[in-house]
Design an enzyme around this catalytic site. Structure first.
Site, short mmCIF file in Angstrom:
data_model
loop_
_atom_site.label_atom_id
_atom_site.label_comp_id
_atom_site.label_asym_id
_atom_site.label_seq_id
_atom_site.Cartn_x
_atom_site.Cartn_y
_atom_site.Cartn_z
N GLU A 231 0.77 -1.27 0.08
CA GLU A 231 -0.03 0.09 -0.18
C GLU A 231 0.72 1.19 0.16
O GLU A 231 2.00 1.14 0.43
CB GLU A 231 -0.85 0.06 0.91
CG GLU A 231 -0.23 -0.34 2.57
CD GLU A 231 -0.46 0.68 3.50
OE1 GLU A 231 -0.96 1.91 3.26
OE2 GLU A 231 -0.35 0.56 4.61
N LYS B 225 -4.03 -1.55 14.32
CA LYS B 225 -3.19 -0.56 15.18
C LYS B 225 -3.57 -0.47 16.36
O LYS B 225 -4.98 -0.62 16.71
CB LYS B 225 -3.32 0.64 14.25
CG LYS B 225 -2.97 0.80 12.99
CD LYS B 225 -2.61 2.07 12.25
CE LYS B 225 -2.38 2.20 11.10
NZ LYS B 225 -3.53 1.75 10.32
N1 PSU Z 1 -0.11 0.49 8.62
C1 PSU Z 1 0.93 1.33 9.02
N2 PSU Z 1 0.93 2.84 8.61
C2 PSU Z 1 -0.34 3.19 8.08
C3 PSU Z 1 -1.16 2.59 7.68
C4 PSU Z 1 -1.33 1.17 7.90
O1 PSU Z 1 1.87 0.82 9.46
O2 PSU Z 1 -0.22 4.39 7.76
C5 PSU Z 1 -2.61 3.00 6.92
C6 PSU Z 1 -2.97 1.90 5.85
O3 PSU Z 1 -3.11 2.60 4.58
C7 PSU Z 1 -4.34 1.52 6.47
C8 PSU Z 1 -4.77 3.28 7.07
O4 PSU Z 1 -5.42 1.25 5.53
O5 PSU Z 1 -3.54 3.67 7.85
C9 PSU Z 1 -6.11 3.10 7.86
O6 PSU Z 1 -6.50 4.12 7.94
P1 PSU Z 1 -8.19 4.43 8.32
O7 PSU Z 1 -8.08 4.03 9.80
O8 PSU Z 1 -8.37 5.97 8.03
O9 PSU Z 1 -8.98 3.56 7.59
#
Ligand code: PSU
Ligand code: MN
Length: 298
Positions: free
Chosen positions: A23, A157
């Site tokens: 990604e 996360k």
């Molecule tokens: N994993 C990481 N750092 C990130 C992300 C994932 O170590 O920045 C990103 C990914 O692209 C994931 C996004 O899909 O954060 C999730 O964002 P949200 O909670 O707004 O969907």
């Protein structure tokens, strides 16, 4: 959606050779400069070292790029105003011909359209703490359920409500496999205390389940705990996450901006140890993803 597949990636896919998609939100929004570009290149190198072709996915000039080259990686890392593209944003960003970093959700959709079976990331998005009020649940969860792709991550996360995230994954029918663990890993933190239904100990074990799941037209999650050397202690991070969430509420941060805000705040609060852990787990996940891709092609 028009796909622009890099020749090297197209060749590997046509020959049934292994490819791992990456990604690009993590490059554009998840990691600070200059470590974002260094990490993007290191992830590709980890994958190549195992004889697998990396394909970083992004939106650019009205097409979905599958296999960003050095020039595009550099722009994603260093330009201001790169869009954060989740599934709801794909159409608008394509139509505007703008540059966009794809989240796990958008990356999974595009990888599936290109015929790539494995996506690697750091930690997926999930159900935010307080979601019973904010309704903030990442589109990552539904996208994984909907597309035949294995997402390799260090769990979800730590800033999220991990128990609720697992509940939603169950409802959506997404198998969550622990890689050498019985627990749902918690991103920078090795253990969440939440038990998983399924454990595998190697790429072969993961591939056996992945073949069945992908054949059903649906995706799954393979969770690799961060290494003990790089991991942060749960109690230490917990206090900092609460502070970061309080600060985000004070600053009125919502929606797509919330995850990048919290990651940045935690990096600063831990004197960048959270950032080091994030990069270490991204690299480890890329290796496991490459092994899985090799096994799926064998
Ligand atoms: N994993 C990481 N750092 C990130 C992300 C994932 O170590 O920045 C990103 C990914 O692209 C994931 C996004 O899909 O954060 C999730 O964002 P949200 O909670 O707004 O969907
Ligand atoms: Mn969200």
């Amino acid at each position: 959606m028009n796909l622009s597949i890099a020749p090297e990636v197209a060749k590997a896919l046509a020959a049934n050779e292994p490819v791992v998609a990456l990604e690009s939100t993590v490059i554009a929004h998840g990691l600070p400069r200059p470590r974002n570009l260094v990490t993007a290149k290191a992830l590709e190198a980890e994958i190549r070292a195992l004889g697998v072709v990396p394909a970083t996915i992004a939106l650019h000039d009205g097409v979905a790029v599958v296999g960003a080259g050095d020039v595009l990686l550099e722009r994603l890392a260093n330009e201001n105003g790169v869009a954060k593209v989740s599934i709801r944003d794909i159409a608008a960003v394509l139509a505007a011909r703008s540059l966009g970093g794809t989240t796990v959700a958008a990356t999974v959709e595009i990888a599936a359209a290109a015929g790539i079976q494995v996506v690697s990331t750091g930690g997926i998005g999930g159900v935010h703490r307080g979601a019973e009020r904010s309704f903030d649940e990442s589109a990552d969860l539904e996208a994984i359920a909907r597309h035949p792709v294995v997402v390799v991550s260090a769990g979800a996360k730590f800033v999220l409500d991990l128990a609720l995230t697992l509940e939603r994954l169950e409802t959506l029918g997404v198998p969550v496999l622990g890689y050498g663990t019985d627990e749902f890993p918690a991103f920078y933190v090795r253990s969440s205390g939440l038990r998983l239904q399924y454990r595998v100990n190697d790429a072969l074990g993961a591939a056996r389940i992945a073949r069945e799941q992908l054949a059903r037209g649906a995706g799954m999650l393979l969770c690799v705990p961060v290494s003990a050397e790089s991991a942060l202690a749960r109690d230490e991070v917990e206090g900092q996450v609460r502070n970061a969430i309080t600060a985000s509420e004070r600053d009125g941060i919502r929606g797509a901006d919330l995850t990048p805000y919290l990651l940045r705040a935690l990096g600063e609060a831990t004197n960048y140890r959270a950032l080091d852990a994030n990069i270490a787990l991204l690299r480890a996940n890329a290796q496991v993803a490459a092994q899985l891709a090799l096994t799926l092609c064998a």
